[in-house]
Design an enzyme around this catalytic site. Structure first.
Site, PDB file in Angstrom:
ATOM      1  N   ASP A 289      -4.630   7.307   8.185  1.00 47.57           N
ATOM      2  CA  ASP A 289      -5.750   6.530   8.543  1.00 47.57           C
ATOM      3  C   ASP A 289      -5.554   5.579   9.701  1.00 47.57           C
ATOM      4  O   ASP A 289      -6.100   4.468   9.869  1.00 47.57           O
ATOM      5  CB  ASP A 289      -6.331   5.710   7.188  1.00 47.57           C
ATOM      6  CG  ASP A 289      -5.365   5.001   6.653  1.00 47.57           C
ATOM      7  OD1 ASP A 289      -4.224   4.853   6.907  1.00 47.57           O
ATOM      8  OD2 ASP A 289      -5.816   4.353   5.531  1.00 47.57           O
TER       9      ASP A 289
ATOM     10  N   HIS B 148      -1.498   4.235   7.004  1.00 47.47           N
ATOM     11  CA  HIS B 148      -0.704   5.045   6.025  1.00 47.47           C
ATOM     12  C   HIS B 148      -0.459   6.757   6.341  1.00 47.47           C
ATOM     13  O   HIS B 148      -1.133   7.136   7.151  1.00 47.47           O
ATOM     14  CB  HIS B 148      -1.399   4.756   4.670  1.00 47.47           C
ATOM     15  CG  HIS B 148      -1.973   3.620   4.458  1.00 47.47           C
ATOM     16  ND1 HIS B 148      -3.291   3.304   4.735  1.00 47.47           N
ATOM     17  CD2 HIS B 148      -1.421   2.398   4.038  1.00 47.47           C
ATOM     18  CE1 HIS B 148      -3.200   1.664   4.515  1.00 47.47           C
ATOM     19  NE2 HIS B 148      -2.166   1.382   3.926  1.00 47.47           N
TER      20      HIS B 148
ATOM     21  N   SER C 231       0.830  -1.386  -0.138  1.00 46.89           N
ATOM     22  CA  SER C 231      -0.151   0.062  -0.008  1.00 46.89           C
ATOM     23  C   SER C 231       1.016   1.075  -0.005  1.00 46.89           C
ATOM     24  O   SER C 231       0.464   2.313  -0.243  1.00 46.89           O
ATOM     25  CB  SER C 231      -1.007  -0.016   1.037  1.00 46.89           C
ATOM     26  OG  SER C 231      -0.141  -0.228   2.369  1.00 46.89           O
TER      27      SER C 231
END
Length: 379
Positions: free
Chosen positions: A341, A344, A35
């Site tokens: 969040d 991240h 990610s």
């Protein structure tokens, strides 16, 4: 943001032997990762959807990135005067792959996926996707010319840059079922799988490798929430000490692997980038860089130091213990936060990291004297 360099590289510089001259004029970039560099792979696969406020800082809507805006890779490509990288799995919107593609997918690991894995797109699968992509491109190049404006040239595979930011999930995920010693013992196996993938790419003509090490996992808000309830488990930055110890040991062995491969791939250029030092420097000196909150989640729920509750992900609404509905909303100013969040980084934090990378001083070999492009990407 200031551009002062406050920390030297985490690892001692080992002079590379037989490496090619560093060159940043790349016709294409092929990215592999999780990610941290996923520009839409997981969402395009249908495994997960993301909703506002993701993407709103820059794109005005969710862009497939697990961020309020741009990622580190977006800023790096911008500095190299290349367009954003389209995900390999993205099929809608007539995506162009002329300057490369992105195989990264959120939640993926280096080790092969198992039934409990967050993502099936492990590093080995991403390598297989690249091999399929290359085969299809070469086949199309041998036929009609109408596709050539959408796909790389054949020499892009040998002259392109191969970027890697992966391994975080192998380590962080292991803490839920293994002891610290067991995870440390697993690191050579993880890196053996990584080495195998790099060798496959080298066999296919890849010669320019850009490898990020892993960041301070113990400073990820989610890990602090789960593993940092006991204050004695935290380090001086307020991060989970065990996670950061494992990350540093992983990075030491990754650095050693890069040094070894420079000797084996004498025709190649391998750049090792010390992301850990950049990110830990940001968290420990956040105020100097204009941030207010080094750990507190911007888009979360619960308030307090963490503002994080795993039961209410960013942008979601839930009922907790009969109370609700409650919603994890974005903060008023994302540029004040390092964490977006709970897992991240914010676009502002990613920009900071990209600036440090582009000094060339956090890399082995350093490339600060080889920089033909703008040091400061647009923000």
């Amino acid at each position: 943001m200031a551009m002062l360099l406050l920390f030297s590289a985490l690892l001692l510089f080992v002079p590379p032997m037989g490496t090619a001259e560093i060159d940043f004029n790349y016709p294409a970039v092929f990215n592999f990762g999780d990610s941290n560099s996923d520009t839409g792979g997981r969402v395009a696969s249908g495994l997960e959807s993301i909703s506002p406020p993701y993407g709103e800082t820059f794109f005005g809507r969710p862009s497939g990135r697990f961020c309020d805006g741009r990622l580190i890779i977006d800023f790096l490509l911008d500095a190299m005067d290349l367009p954003f990288s389209n995900s390999y799995l993205q099929s809608v919107g007539a995506p162009s792959f002329q300057t490369g593609t992105n195989f990264a997918a959120a939640g993926c690991s280096i080790l092969p996926a198992n039934p409990t894995s967050v993502s099936p797109f492990s590093f080995g699968i991403q390598i297989s996707q690249f091999l399929q992509f290359k085969s299809q491109v070469l086949q199309l190049l041998g036929g009609s010319t109408k596709y050539r404006k959408y796909i790389p040239n054949a020499d892009s595979f040998s002259n392109g840059l191969y970027m890697f930011d992966i391994g975080q999930n192998d380590l962080a995920g292991a803490f839920y079922s293994k002891t610290e010693d067991q995870i440390i013992a697993l690191i050579p196996t993880i890196l053996l799988e990584f080495e195998s993938g790099l060798k496959k790419l080298h066999d296919e003509g890849a010669r320019k490798f850009w490898i990020h090490n892993t960041g301070p996992l113990g400073c990820i808000t989610q890990n602090i929430a789960f593993f940092g309830k006991d204050p004695s488990k935290l380090d001086g930055m307020g991060c989970v000490a065990a996670h950061n110890r494992v990350a540093r040991l992983f990075n030491l062995q990754l650095h050693a692997l890069c040094t070894k491969l420079r000797h084996q791939f004498s025709d190649s250029n391998i750049i090792y980038v010390d992301i850990y030092t950049i990110k830990s420097g940001l968290i420990s000196n956040y105020a100097k860089y204009g941030f207010e909150y080094p750990i507190t989640t911007c888009c979360g729920y619960g308030g307090g130091r963490l503002n994080y509750d795993s039961r209410v992900p960013c942008g979601h609404t839930a009922t907790l213990d009969g109370v609700g509905p409650v919603t994890a909303k974005g903060c008023n100013d994302t540029s004040e936060h390092v964490n977006w969040d709970g897992i991240h980084y914010t676009e502002a934090a990613n920009y900071h990291v990209a600036l440090r990378i582009l000094t060339g001083k956090y890399s082995d070999p350093p490339f600060s004297d080889k920089m033909p492009f703008l040091l400061k990407p647009k923000y």
